[in-house]
Motif scaffolding. Sequence first.
Motif, PDB file in Angstrom:
ATOM      1  N   LEU A   1       0.929  -1.188  -0.172  1.00 49.77           N
ATOM      2  CA  LEU A   1      -0.091  -0.016  -0.161  1.00 49.77           C
ATOM      3  C   LEU A   1       1.009   1.393   0.176  1.00 49.77           C
ATOM      4  O   LEU A   1       0.693   2.105  -0.708  1.00 49.77           O
ATOM      5  CB  LEU A   1      -1.036   0.024   1.098  1.00 49.77           C
ATOM      6  N   HIS A   2       2.035   1.252   0.700  1.00 43.15           N
ATOM      7  CA  HIS A   2       3.026   2.322   0.580  1.00 43.15           C
ATOM      8  C   HIS A   2       3.512   2.443  -0.393  1.00 43.15           C
ATOM      9  O   HIS A   2       3.865   3.501  -0.819  1.00 43.15           O
ATOM     10  CB  HIS A   2       4.001   2.145   2.038  1.00 43.15           C
ATOM     11  N   SER A   3       3.802   1.460  -1.114  1.00 42.45           N
ATOM     12  CA  SER A   3       4.888   1.464  -2.313  1.00 42.45           C
ATOM     13  C   SER A   3       3.892   1.959  -3.650  1.00 42.45           C
ATOM     14  O   SER A   3       4.192   2.250  -4.544  1.00 42.45           O
ATOM     15  CB  SER A   3       5.450   0.200  -2.619  1.00 42.45           C
ATOM     16  N   GLY A   4       2.529   1.671  -3.410  1.00 43.89           N
ATOM     17  CA  GLY A   4       1.695   2.041  -4.582  1.00 43.89           C
ATOM     18  C   GLY A   4       1.405   0.946  -5.351  1.00 43.89           C
ATOM     19  O   GLY A   4       0.788   0.918  -6.465  1.00 43.89           O
TER      20      GLY A   4
ATOM     21  N   ASP B   1      -4.914   7.682   1.151  1.00 43.75           N
ATOM     22  CA  ASP B   1      -3.487   7.210   0.276  1.00 43.75           C
ATOM     23  C   ASP B   1      -2.424   7.300   1.242  1.00 43.75           C
ATOM     24  O   ASP B   1      -1.890   8.408   1.569  1.00 43.75           O
ATOM     25  CB  ASP B   1      -3.450   7.885  -0.960  1.00 43.75           C
ATOM     26  N   PHE B   2      -1.645   6.212   1.543  1.00 44.14           N
ATOM     27  CA  PHE B   2      -0.486   6.254   2.159  1.00 44.14           C
ATOM     28  C   PHE B   2       0.542   7.140   1.630  1.00 44.14           C
ATOM     29  O   PHE B   2       1.285   7.787   2.196  1.00 44.14           O
ATOM     30  CB  PHE B   2       0.060   4.676   2.424  1.00 44.14           C
ATOM     31  N   ALA B   3       0.472   7.172   0.219  1.00 44.90           N
ATOM     32  CA  ALA B   3       1.511   7.836  -0.473  1.00 44.90           C
ATOM     33  C   ALA B   3       1.629   9.259  -0.133  1.00 44.90           C
ATOM     34  O   ALA B   3       2.316   9.963  -0.658  1.00 44.90           O
ATOM     35  CB  ALA B   3       1.602   7.429  -1.855  1.00 44.90           C
ATOM     36  N   ASP B   4       0.435   9.804   0.327  1.00 44.60           N
ATOM     37  CA  ASP B   4       0.246  11.419   0.679  1.00 44.60           C
ATOM     38  C   ASP B   4       1.322  11.747   1.637  1.00 44.60           C
ATOM     39  O   ASP B   4       1.864  12.900   1.286  1.00 44.60           O
ATOM     40  CB  ASP B   4      -1.174  11.693   1.289  1.00 44.60           C
TER      41      ASP B   4
ATOM     42  N   MET C   1       1.464  12.747   4.750  1.00 48.79           N
ATOM     43  CA  MET C   1       1.307  14.036   5.383  1.00 48.79           C
ATOM     44  C   MET C   1       1.862  14.072   6.638  1.00 48.79           C
ATOM     45  O   MET C   1       2.069  13.360   7.403  1.00 48.79           O
ATOM     46  CB  MET C   1      -0.082  14.232   5.300  1.00 48.79           C
TER      47      MET C   1
END
Lengths: 140, 306
Positions: free
Chosen positions: A96-99, A110-113, A115
């Motif tokens: 999920l983190h890596s997309g 989205d984990f990739a945000d 923030m």
Amino acid sequence: MFKRRSNSNTLPQLGGLELNVLEVLWAAPGQGAKSVLQQLPDNQKPSLSTVQSTLERLHRKKLLTRSKHSHAYIYIARVARTELLGRLIGGVIRQLHSGSLDPILSSFVDFADGMDDQTLDRLEQLVQQRIQQRTEDGDD
Amino acid sequence: MIELIATAMLTELGLWLVLGVISLASYPMIRTRLLRLHPGQSSVLLLCWLALPFIGSLIISAFLYWPDLAMHLVESHCHANSCRQHGPSTPWALIPAMGLLGWVLFRMLLGGYQKWLPAWRLARQLTDVSKVRGSYYELPTQVATAFTMGWLHPKIFISQGLTEQCTPNDITCILDHEQGHRQRQDNLRHFLAWLLTAPFLQSWVQQVQDDHRLACEQACDLLACERLSPESVAGTLIHVARLQVGDCPTGSSAFANNHTELRIRALLGGQPERLKLSTLTVISGSLLLLLAALVNPIHYLLEWFH
């Protein structure tokens, strides 16, 4: 270019039957193929030879140990349930983190945000200001 | 016959690539306007924009090679005393056609092997290890996460960690949002967006695909607003984002975007505008006319190469 299959998550590939067999052995370790078959869910009763093949596969994947008792093997899970599930879910979170799950998945946030707390504090202030404004407009 | 099929294939694939490059290059000109629209509408329009090169190339190829259509758009002319309707054909099209087809199939198969197959296997495993809780599956992990996974029969997953740290209002918001993804078939839309741009380099299409994802998320936020206030939905987004800040593994980062912030600002920004049906009809009609106008010059261009 062509990744090895086991790189896609942190577990060897496990099918539904394999997971069910593991659940049976976690609940009651040290069973042979016949007793495992009897304890599988009613809606998933494969043949004895299928259960034997599944146990053999899990042994090859190093998830079970076995010992011979007269003519049959007795199996015990090598990995605890919490550890296996932890590795599976951990693999999901990493993906999920890596997309890499983007093609098949939509996240709530989205984990990739990536923030930070400062940004979130600022946004929270905006929300509070908006609520206050709404209340004031409602009073008017 | 083989010449004709090869030329038709080369025409179709070549047009797809050329129209694709043009549409991707011209996307910045329409981007700002598109993103100001209601996300339910902009997500559909973005998908249409991505589909335009493929659909456009099919339409033009159909007009070029289907005699009943070609007679209306291609100026009548003769070759070596033969004046019947014909599609352009050239003997040297076979190798480039095979090359282009190979490239397109390679990109699709590579994407399928690298992205879809592992994700599909993982989805099956998650279903097996999760507990069914009404309309969603509960993941046995303390990491705060919620997502919808799958194309044709998408499933909602919410982690135990998230349900334990959220209020009932938050859970309602999350479920309504994720149900929105299911109803809208958003994962299938993402798949189509990928498929339609598979022959192109990822760096070229990333912006459009990212905007499409954002529009789908915003559309589902608005669906959640049917039961809760926009401020409430924004508050849930902030709450979940805070929980995930702590769960982010060190060094992990994909294409970092700021979707969450954009979504919150959009929720607080009021009702977005919608394009009227008449405007959409005029735009669609103009595009169709433009494609039709290209048929005759493309026919002569292909014959000039021959």
